[in-house]
Design an enzyme around this catalytic site. Structure first.
Site, short mmCIF file in Angstrom:
data_model
loop_
_atom_site.label_atom_id
_atom_site.label_comp_id
_atom_site.label_asym_id
_atom_site.label_seq_id
_atom_site.Cartn_x
_atom_site.Cartn_y
_atom_site.Cartn_z
N LYS A 1 0.84 -1.20 0.00
CA LYS A 1 0.00 0.00 0.00
C LYS A 1 0.87 1.24 0.00
CE LYS A 1 -4.09 -1.09 2.72
NZ LYS A 1 -4.74 -0.85 4.01
N PHE B 1 -31.95 8.48 1.78
CA PHE B 1 -31.92 7.16 2.43
C PHE B 1 -33.30 6.53 2.54
CE2 PHE B 1 -27.57 6.08 3.63
CZ PHE B 1 -26.96 7.18 3.05
N ALA C 1 -35.70 2.16 -1.60
CA ALA C 1 -35.95 0.74 -1.30
C ALA C 1 -35.14 -0.14 -2.24
CB ALA C 1 -37.44 0.45 -1.46
N CYS D 1 -19.94 -0.56 7.14
CA CYS D 1 -20.32 0.30 8.27
C CYS D 1 -21.66 -0.05 8.91
CB CYS D 1 -20.35 1.74 7.81
SG CYS D 1 -18.78 2.24 7.10
N ARG E 1 -17.14 -5.52 1.06
CA ARG E 1 -17.48 -5.99 2.41
C ARG E 1 -19.00 -6.02 2.57
NH1 ARG E 1 -13.53 -2.17 5.78
NH2 ARG E 1 -13.88 -0.85 3.96
C1 UGA Z 1 -22.16 5.06 5.68
C2 UGA Z 1 -22.71 6.40 6.14
O1 UGA Z 1 -23.62 6.91 5.16
C3 UGA Z 1 -21.58 7.42 6.35
O2 UGA Z 1 -22.10 8.63 6.88
C4 UGA Z 1 -20.56 6.83 7.34
O3 UGA Z 1 -19.45 7.68 7.51
C5 UGA Z 1 -20.07 5.48 6.83
O4 UGA Z 1 -21.19 4.60 6.64
C6 UGA Z 1 -19.11 4.93 7.84
O5 UGA Z 1 -19.53 4.66 8.98
O6 UGA Z 1 -17.91 4.87 7.58
P1 UGA Z 1 -21.28 4.04 3.34
O7 UGA Z 1 -21.53 2.72 4.00
O8 UGA Z 1 -19.96 4.31 2.73
O9 UGA Z 1 -21.53 5.23 4.41
O10 UGA Z 1 -22.35 4.25 2.18
P2 UGA Z 1 -23.90 4.69 2.14
O11 UGA Z 1 -24.06 5.67 1.04
O12 UGA Z 1 -24.38 5.12 3.47
O13 UGA Z 1 -24.61 3.33 1.71
C7 UGA Z 1 -24.68 2.20 2.58
C8 UGA Z 1 -25.56 1.12 1.98
O14 UGA Z 1 -26.93 1.50 2.07
C9 UGA Z 1 -25.29 0.82 0.51
O15 UGA Z 1 -25.30 -0.58 0.32
C10 UGA Z 1 -26.44 1.49 -0.21
O16 UGA Z 1 -26.75 0.85 -1.42
C11 UGA Z 1 -27.56 1.31 0.81
N1 UGA Z 1 -28.64 2.32 0.68
C12 UGA Z 1 -28.37 3.64 0.85
C13 UGA Z 1 -29.93 1.89 0.42
O17 UGA Z 1 -30.21 0.69 0.28
N2 UGA Z 1 -30.93 2.83 0.32
C14 UGA Z 1 -30.69 4.16 0.48
O18 UGA Z 1 -31.65 4.96 0.38
C15 UGA Z 1 -29.38 4.58 0.75
#
Ligand code: UGA
Length: 468
Positions: A38, A275, A278, A286, A353
């Protein structure tokens, strides 16, 4: 602004983005990692993860950015040290803190007498601030033969960036949260983040400042509250996603459309539109990990997190619902060929993941189906990380669908909307698509001959834009 010296321990998503952002806004940053591969890549200006804009920002900040495996090089001079190492889940859901421990000990051994703020950036359980403080103290004492007196303070500064939009979220955050018991630590972090708070840095051309961007609120809290803010934010977002998925299941039965419902409730400013998309539910490093940790922490105090636990159950059930949809359409899955579009847990990342697609692939294989998979970015990674998964990795979507019985859209990569769906329909046995994110243009696909099955929609899913 006074440039500060910063060390970042760990160059995962959070660490590298934090380091690069702080260097970009003017600080001198040394990133520490034990992984030589890395480090070599990073030193050559390349990122080891797929994150849009990261390499560009690294390039702009290159003169203030160093990479090393040596605590001795990074720690003694630093004004602020970020601990941004991984905290994977142990089998019981509690976070595995061995990397945090190693980082705290490494820091303690190399601190000198100058005042340093040690910041927990990794998502760590409530109370970790105090724990890290005692580890640093013990390591310092072992090395120096005396206690550290006032020359360091521990703070919490949770990260809220989303993978795939990490650079945008870091440069233009909704808020910055810092937690500490000592006033000096809060002051140091205020000074560190000042260019972000005041938005006084020059915007990079590839990531312009949003028009409505104002000064960023800085929330100062006590240590435990800052730590819990992180878990509460991720749990709330997880609940929101599972809530709309649960409503979607009912919508499907009564002949309603969850995308219309999401719009109808999301415009209520108390609820908000984001968010509420569906689909197959959340994946990634996370939400699953943090909701599990919250449930496990609560248990230590004799509490049940009923809502968070329910959100988890709904989420993982969504994946099984994709199988049920295929069973409903195809009746028998044994011997069928199913193509999965998308492996990464969300678009614009190569992170696999807790990937819903890999989970769905495993379930289909158990049912005796032949599974083919495609991803615009994460295909090679998936192959390397899952040597025992009996799927066929397809470089091209046309190979994925040839003579297939169904195709399932699992990740809403933008390129999938514009595929040659007309050509694909001709190649399939019978054109069936399960649109796991209600993302595709149903009208176009139907015209091309596809039977389109959405999620949470008993009628006509309307096209929704991802409002992540
Ligand atoms: C999430 C949080 O949104 C961040 O604020 C946080 O910093 C991060 O975790 C962390 O703890 O490090 P992330 O997991 O990178 O971020 O991505 P998201 O955009 O939140 O999406 C998470 C999952 O939810 C994805 O699989 C996405 O497809 C799904 N999702 C998101 C839905 O199924 N529906 C939605 O309306 C939004």
């Amino acid at each position: 602004m006074k440039a500060m010296k910063v060390a970042v321990i760990g160059t995962g998503y959070v660490g590298i983005t934090t380091g690069v952002t702080l260097a970009y806004i003017g600080h001198q940053v040394t990133c520490v990692d034990i992984d030589q591969q890395k480090l070599a890549l990073l030193r050559s200006g390349k990122a080891h993860i797929y994150e849009p804009g990261l390499e560009e920002l690294m390039h702009l900040a290159r003169e203030r950015l160093k990479f090393t495996d040596s605590y001795a090089e990074a720690v003694p001079d630093a004004d602020v040290i970020f601990v941004a190492v991984g905290t994977p889940s142990a089998p019981d859901g509690s976070p595995d803190l061995r990397y945090v421990q190693a980082a705290a000990e490494g820091i303690g051994q190399h601190l000198n007498s100058k005042f340093t703020v040690i910041v927990n950036k990794s998502t760590v359980p409530i109370g970790s601030g105090n724990w890290v403080e005692s580890l640093v103290q013990t390591a310092y004492e072992a090395k120096n033969g005396k206690k550290a007196k006032g020359n360091f303070a521990v703070a919490s500064n949770p990260e809220f960036l989303r993978e795939g939009s990490a650079i945008y979220d870091s440069l233009y955050p909704d808020r910055i949260v810092v937690g500490a018991e000592r006033e000096e630590a809060l002051e140091t972090l205020y000074n560190l983040y000042r260019p972000l708070i005041e938005q006084s840095f020059a915007e990079p051309a590839f990531q312009p400042r949003p028009n409505a961007m104002k000064a960023v609120p800085l929330i100062s809290a006590d240590l435990a509250s800052a730590e819990l803010i992180k878990y509460a934010a991720n749990a709330f977002l997880s609940v929101k996603i599972s809530f709309i998925n649960e409503i979607g299941s009912l919508a499907e039965r009564v002949g309603a459309d969850v995308t219309q419902i999401a719009r109808g409730i999301g415009l209520d400013s108390r609820i908000g539109p984001r968010f509420l998309q569906a689909g197959v539910g959340w994946g990634g490093s996370c939400f699953g990990k943090d909701t599990a940790a919250l449930v496990s922490t609560a248990k230590e105090y004799g509490l049940s997190m009923l809502i968070v636990q329910a959100a988890r159950e709904v989420n993982y059930r969504q994946r099984e619902r994709m199988i049920e949809k295929l069973q409903r359409e195809l009746k028998i899955l044994k011997g069928r060929t199913i193509g999965l579009l998308g492996l990464a847990f969300k678009p614009n990342t190569d992170d696999l993941r807790d990937s819903p697609a890999l989970d769905i692939a495993g379930r289909l294989i158990k049912h005796g189906a032949k599974v083919r998979v495609h991803d615009p970015i994460a295909l090679e990674q998936a192959k390397q990380q899952n040597p025992d998964l009996a799927v066929e990795y397809c470089e091209s979507v046309m190979d994925l669908v040839e003579d297939a019985d169904a195709v399932v859209l699992v990740t809403d990569w933008a390129v999938y909307r514009d595929l040659d769906w007309e050509g694909m329909a001709k190649l399939m046995k019978k054109p069936l698509v399960v649109d796991g994110r209600n993302f595709l243009d149903k009208q176009r696909l139907t015209k091309a001959g596809f039977h389109h099955v959405g999620v949470g929609t008993g009628t006509n899913p309307q096209l929704v834009t991802a409002e992540g």
